[in-house]
Every structure is written in C-alpha cells, then in structure tokens.
Design a protein around this motif. Structure first.
Motif, short mmCIF file in Angstrom:
data_model
loop_
_atom_site.label_atom_id
_atom_site.label_comp_id
_atom_site.label_asym_id
_atom_site.label_seq_id
_atom_site.Cartn_x
_atom_site.Cartn_y
_atom_site.Cartn_z
N ASP A 81 0.82 -1.21 0.00
CA ASP A 81 0.00 0.00 0.00
C ASP A 81 0.86 1.26 0.00
N LEU A 134 2.33 1.72 -3.45
CA LEU A 134 1.34 2.18 -4.42
C LEU A 134 1.09 3.67 -4.29
N TRP A 140 2.11 6.45 -7.08
CA TRP A 140 1.00 7.16 -7.73
C TRP A 140 1.09 8.65 -7.52
N THR A 146 -1.99 4.24 -13.05
CA THR A 146 -2.63 3.07 -12.44
C THR A 146 -2.42 1.82 -13.29
N LEU A 197 0.91 0.63 -12.28
CA LEU A 197 0.84 0.09 -10.93
C LEU A 197 0.15 -1.27 -10.90
N VAL A 223 1.77 -4.54 -9.24
CA VAL A 223 1.12 -5.44 -8.28
C VAL A 223 1.15 -6.88 -8.80
N VAL A 260 -6.84 -0.95 -9.03
CA VAL A 260 -5.79 -0.17 -8.37
C VAL A 260 -6.31 1.23 -8.05
N LEU A 272 -6.71 2.89 -4.37
CA LEU A 272 -5.99 4.10 -3.99
C LEU A 272 -6.93 5.20 -3.49
#
Length: 215
Positions: free
Chosen positions: A31, A34, A38, A48, A51, A55, A120, A124
């Motif tokens: 987390d 991310l 971002w 995203t 990302l 992940v 994602v 977020l």
C-alpha cells in the motif's frame, strides 16, 4: 504536490481485492509503495496501469518464491509478459503456463489474483484515500512524449525480434540490420509534416500560428 489524506500503513488490510491479495501473498508495504508511486513527482510517478503491472508482478514473484523457484533477474517481467501480453502467441502462453504448473506454481489462482488498473485506482482513492493534483500542461506533454517514445521503442524491439526469428529459421535472408521507427503527424490544413517530438515541442502547427498572426 500530492496529497494523501490517510495512511496506507494499517494493521488490518481492507476488504477489496488488493487488500485480500496483500494479505494472501504477504506483500509487505504494498500500500505504501502504491501511494508513493501514484503520488510521486516526475519520473517517480506511475499511472494506475503501470501500478497494476507492478502489483501483478509482485504476485507472480511471491508465487514463484513460494514454489521454491528463486526468480532470476528479469525473469518475473518476462514471465508476466508471456502470460499477459497480446503480442505473445497462444502456443507460447500455454507452454509458459504448463511449465509453471509443472514447477508447482498454481497458475490459475495466480492469474485470477491479477488486478486491473481500475481496481488499483479504486483501492488508492477509496481504501487508501490517496489523491493527486491535476498535472500541468507541461507535465501532460512530457508524459505524452515519454509514452509515445516507449511505444516506438517497443515497436522497434518487436520488429527486431521478428526479423531475428525469421532469419534464424532461414525464412528471411539479411545481414546485420537495425530497425528505426519514425512516427509523423501531418496537418490536413497545410500538409506540413512533423515528428511527434517536434509537434509536442511546438505545441501547434505553424499554419495555426500564421492564422493567429494574420487576424
């Protein structure tokens, strides 16, 4: 400047898919990573979509590690590409899945745990309450140039790989070669032609500037 209104460092994972994946694979600090990526500045900031790839590659890496397959450098990225890239043939994808299955990797479960860029984004903004400011025009131009440059590089790489394979199979006969990819944009009003880089730097066709100056 990015604004994060809630900490990702929580003791209990959220109930969304990424929360379940984080807990199931033991993805420590996912987390925080991310949010940092971002909301980062410049080259550190990731979309995203990027990302989601991050992940999913973390998931694949954990799955290989749990199957006692220490990943070699670049192996995670390449294996993920073979499993997901549209340019990969179905035969190659099936072969890759079979090899992973044979090595003890639960491929079907891993693939079902892969997340989308929308997942994602929802994680977020919803679970982590992260946000970013709207980029400036200059930032949008810079990111666009980087994205288009990456696409050109990818096209050149795929073309090089294709020619190499055909040459190795004696289907194509060629000596040492290079592949150059050039994309141009033509204004239909004046028929001037620009490279993408020049157009983004100019931010306008010359004929538009001339029209403004003549008014």
């Amino acid at each position: 400047m990015a604004d994060r209104t809630a900490s990702a460092d929580t003791e209990t994972p959220c109930g969304c898919k990424i929360g379940r994946v984080t807990e199931g694979y033991g993805l420590v600090d996912l987390d925080d990573d991310l949010v940092a990526y971002w909301t980062g500045d410049g080259d550190e900031q990731r979309s995203t979509r990027e990302l989601a790839t991050y992940v999913n590659q973390r998931i694949l890496e954990e799955a290989l590690t749990n199957a006692d397959i220490p990943p070699k450098e670049g192996e995670i990225e390449n294996t993920y590409r073979l499993l997901t890239d549209d340019d990969v043939s179905s035969g190659t994808r099936v072969q890759t899945r079979n090899e992973l299955q044979r090595d003890g990797v639960p491929v079907e479960q891993v693939e079902s745990d892969f997340v989308s860029h929308q997942t994602v984004y929802n994680h977020l903004t919803g679970c982590l309450e992260a946000s970013v400011e709207t980029p400036s025009d200059e930032e949008r131009l810079e990111r666009s140039e980087e994205k288009l440059g990456a696409l050109q590089n990818r096209t050149a790489a795929v073309t090089t790989d294709t020619v190499d394979r055909l040459e190795r199979k004696d289907i194509l006969d060629i000596g040492e070669f290079t592949v150059n990819v050039s994309v141009t944009v033509t204004c239909e009003d004046c028929f001037r032609e620009y490279t993408v880089r020049d157009l983004l730097e100019n931010r306008s066709c010359d004929c538009q500037k001339e029209n403004v100056g003549g008014e």
